[in-house]
Design a protein around this motif. Structure first.
Motif, short mmCIF file in Angstrom:
data_model
loop_
_atom_site.label_atom_id
_atom_site.label_comp_id
_atom_site.label_asym_id
_atom_site.label_seq_id
_atom_site.Cartn_x
_atom_site.Cartn_y
_atom_site.Cartn_z
N ASP A 378 12.40 4.71 8.74
CA ASP A 378 13.28 3.88 7.73
C ASP A 378 12.75 4.22 6.35
O ASP A 378 13.93 4.62 5.54
CB ASP A 378 12.97 2.41 8.18
CG ASP A 378 13.53 2.06 9.53
OD1 ASP A 378 14.29 2.95 10.00
OD2 ASP A 378 13.38 1.04 9.91
N HIS A 379 11.56 4.25 6.07
CA HIS A 379 11.33 4.60 4.55
C HIS A 379 11.63 6.04 4.19
O HIS A 379 12.13 6.07 2.88
CB HIS A 379 9.78 4.38 4.42
CG HIS A 379 9.52 2.84 4.45
ND1 HIS A 379 8.26 2.35 4.71
CD2 HIS A 379 10.13 1.63 4.46
CE1 HIS A 379 8.16 1.03 5.02
NE2 HIS A 379 9.43 0.62 4.69
N VAL A 380 11.45 6.86 5.10
CA VAL A 380 11.62 8.44 4.49
C VAL A 380 13.29 8.46 4.10
O VAL A 380 13.82 9.11 3.43
CB VAL A 380 11.42 9.36 5.72
CG1 VAL A 380 11.90 10.72 5.45
CG2 VAL A 380 10.18 9.39 5.83
N ALA A 381 14.10 7.68 5.22
CA ALA A 381 15.34 7.86 4.96
C ALA A 381 16.03 7.01 3.77
O ALA A 381 16.80 7.68 2.97
CB ALA A 381 16.38 7.10 6.34
N LEU A 382 15.32 5.94 3.38
CA LEU A 382 15.62 5.20 2.05
C LEU A 382 15.45 6.06 0.94
O LEU A 382 16.10 6.16 -0.15
CB LEU A 382 14.84 3.52 1.87
CG LEU A 382 15.51 2.91 3.09
CD1 LEU A 382 14.40 1.71 3.12
CD2 LEU A 382 16.99 2.27 2.78
N ALA A 452 7.29 4.81 -4.71
CA ALA A 452 6.52 4.92 -3.33
C ALA A 452 7.27 3.89 -2.21
O ALA A 452 6.85 2.65 -2.58
CB ALA A 452 5.13 4.90 -3.32
N ILE A 453 8.01 4.19 -1.64
CA ILE A 453 8.66 3.19 -0.41
C ILE A 453 7.83 2.99 0.59
O ILE A 453 7.25 3.98 0.98
CB ILE A 453 10.16 3.80 -0.22
CG1 ILE A 453 10.96 3.66 -1.48
CG2 ILE A 453 10.75 2.58 0.75
CD1 ILE A 453 12.35 4.36 -1.15
N GLY A 454 7.37 1.83 0.97
CA GLY A 454 6.45 1.73 2.09
C GLY A 454 6.18 0.31 2.43
O GLY A 454 5.17 0.20 3.46
N SER A 455 6.45 -0.63 1.57
CA SER A 455 6.04 -1.92 1.73
C SER A 455 6.71 -2.35 3.19
O SER A 455 7.62 -2.44 3.52
CB SER A 455 6.51 -2.94 0.69
OG SER A 455 6.13 -4.26 1.00
N VAL A 456 5.75 -3.36 3.73
CA VAL A 456 6.25 -3.76 5.14
C VAL A 456 7.47 -4.73 5.16
O VAL A 456 8.27 -4.47 5.91
CB VAL A 456 5.05 -4.91 5.75
CG1 VAL A 456 5.60 -5.70 7.11
CG2 VAL A 456 3.87 -4.12 5.92
N ALA A 457 7.61 -5.27 3.94
CA ALA A 457 8.99 -6.26 3.86
C ALA A 457 10.27 -5.38 3.25
O ALA A 457 11.21 -6.07 3.00
CB ALA A 457 8.41 -7.35 3.04
#
Length: 472
Positions: A378-382, A452-457
């Motif tokens: 999900d984060h890679v796509a965002l 850096a996208i990656g936070s749980v929320a």
């Protein structure tokens, strides 16, 4: 004074869990980074209590003093540094760890602590597609360090021991040792070199491939050959998979034979990016690791596990304890001397160690491997969507190719000085909003904004809100 009774622990524990839940619920409404003056928190810290106080008063103090002055790393708008994924299941695992209160320095001081860590690291090695030679069943083995910085230090000590033929333990360093990195390698390697007593002169900064930020194999070969020709000893080469600045990936398949030819230990630092190999489509990132002496990736960055939990695998399960083991009489026991067990005290600098594997085990139970893969994908796509918007936006440019969930950008007006000033202004604009936090680096001397996208929320809505702040 007696400890809490089980009933009182249940009551107070319930209050603490409720406080954590409420804090996480209200995170989106809080600023990511507070506006506080240096010294203000310390000044607000009251006298130490002479008598026991109710837990409710402690929680009230957290609301008064800590929350308003804390950088909220679990905020959905946190895009700075790399993520620090303290998922709620991992907090429950931490509670179980503390509840058991085990001290796992020796196998005999907690057989479960040791063997669950062995089993967990072996299973995760398989899930990441690592070479079986890095597992406990294959002659090597995995261990949970506190951080990748500690992992770098202990593998350097093992490398010093191995490349000196064991003389390092008694004779120390002789000034001929050399360690090879690039300007993009994490600063923990430079610190490890100094902590190990090698001095800054032991660090060789290898050039990168022109037009990239990845280590140049030809430059590494030249540095190794030149040092060996004058009697210097190549000890360790550090290749990075996912540098902190831009997510660059060093060419491990080409670096590995060069290190081996000189007897140098090859350490692969994949602290952030390594966990992406759980997804088969990203497993190519670990090409060449099958020839590495050690490999590190952090569960506490992008794998939903609360700090601290850094996974380190080594190929030689003898070199590491041989370098670090010191055994006074009070640490001798029949199990250790049988040779049938692992004493993890010999795989790290401290003697004592917590049951860290429990929180990672709790995460795997709560999300499963497929849930972790979904989190990463999900984060890679965002990040890919954000990068596309930046490429299409006038006045902005990507400063480096997107790397997994990391996007680096800068202002692009054609005037380098004006661009740097505009990029700094963009960083300030995002961070002063309170809705998001980003950090910066430099690439080719130019100021660069990192996302850096990656936070749980973090959700798509949070990335879109950041895009609006960036003007794309």
């Amino acid at each position: 004074m007696p400890d809490l009774t089980p009933d009182e622990f249940r009551r107070q524990g319930g209050a603490v869990l409720d406080w954590v839940a409420r804090y996480r619920e209200r995170l989106p409404a809080l600023p990511v980074r507070p506006e506080v003056e240096p010294g203000s928190v310390r000044a607000g810290f009251g006298p130490l209590p002479e008598q026991p106080r109710p837990v409710e008063e402690l929680l009230a103090e957290l609301d008064r003093l800590v929350v308003p002055a804390g950088t909220n790393w679990q905020h959905p708008g946190f895009f700075g540094y790399f993520p620090a994924n303290a998922s709620l299941p991992s907090l429950l695992g931490d509670l179980l760890c503390g509840g058991l209160g085990a001290q796992g320095m020796l196998w005999s001081t907690s057989p479960a602590c040791t063997e669950i860590e062995q089993a967990l690291t072996d299973r995760l090695a398989a899930a990441l597609g690592l070479d079986p030679g890095l597992t406990h069943g294959g002659g090597g083995g995995g261990v949970l360090q506190d951080t990748a910085s500690s992992a770098a230090l202990v593998v350097l000590l093992a490398a010093l021991h191995r490349t000196s033929g064991g003389a390092w333990r008694e004779d120390g360093v002789d000034g001929t040792e050399r360690v090879y990195v690039t300007a993009e390698t994490h600063s923990s390697l430079a610190k490890a070199v100094r902590v190990a007593g090698l001095g800054g002169r032991a660090l060789r900064t290898v050039d990168t491939v022109p037009g990239t930020l990845a280590m140049s194999p030809s430059a590494l070969a030249a540095a190794l050959d030149a040092d060996a020709a004058v009697g210097l000893r190549p000890v360790l080469v550090c290749a990075t998979v996912g540098t902190t600045g831009t997510g660059a990936v060093d060419p491990v398949p080409e670096i590995a034979p060069l290190a081996a030819a000189h007897g140098a230990w090859l350490h692969v630092d994949a602290a952030w990016a390594g966990v992406a190999a759980l997804c088969p489509e990203h497993r190519h990132l670990l090409d060449g690791v099958e020839r590495a002496d050690s490999f590190c990736t952090n569960a506490h960055k992008w794998l939903l596990t609360a700090f601290d939990a850094s996974l380190l695998w080594v190929r030689d399960a003898v070199a590491l304890p041989a370098a670090l083991s010191i055994t006074p009489e009070y640490l001798r026991d029949p199990a250790s001397e049988s040779g049938r067990v692992v004493d993890y005290r010999d795989w790290q600098v401290p003697l004592g160690r917590r049951f860290r594997a429990l929180k990672l085990w709790a995460v795997l139970h709560a999300f499963g491997l497929e849930g972790l893969r979904s989190h990463i994908r999900d984060h890679v796509a965002l990040a890919a969507e954000l990068a596309a918007r930046i490429e299409a936006a006038p006045g902005l440019a990507l400063a480096a190719p997107p790397s997994l969930a990391l996007v680096c950008l800068r202002a692009d007006t054609g005037d380098p000085d004006a661009d740097d000033e505009a990029t700094r202004g963009l960083v300030d604009r995002v961070n002063s909003s309170g809705a998001a936090l980003v950090t910066h680096t430099t690439v080719g001397g130019r100021h660069v904004l990192r996302v850096a996208i990656g936070s749980v929320a973090t959700t798509r809505a949070d990335v879109e809100a950041l895009a609006a702040l960036l003007g794309v």
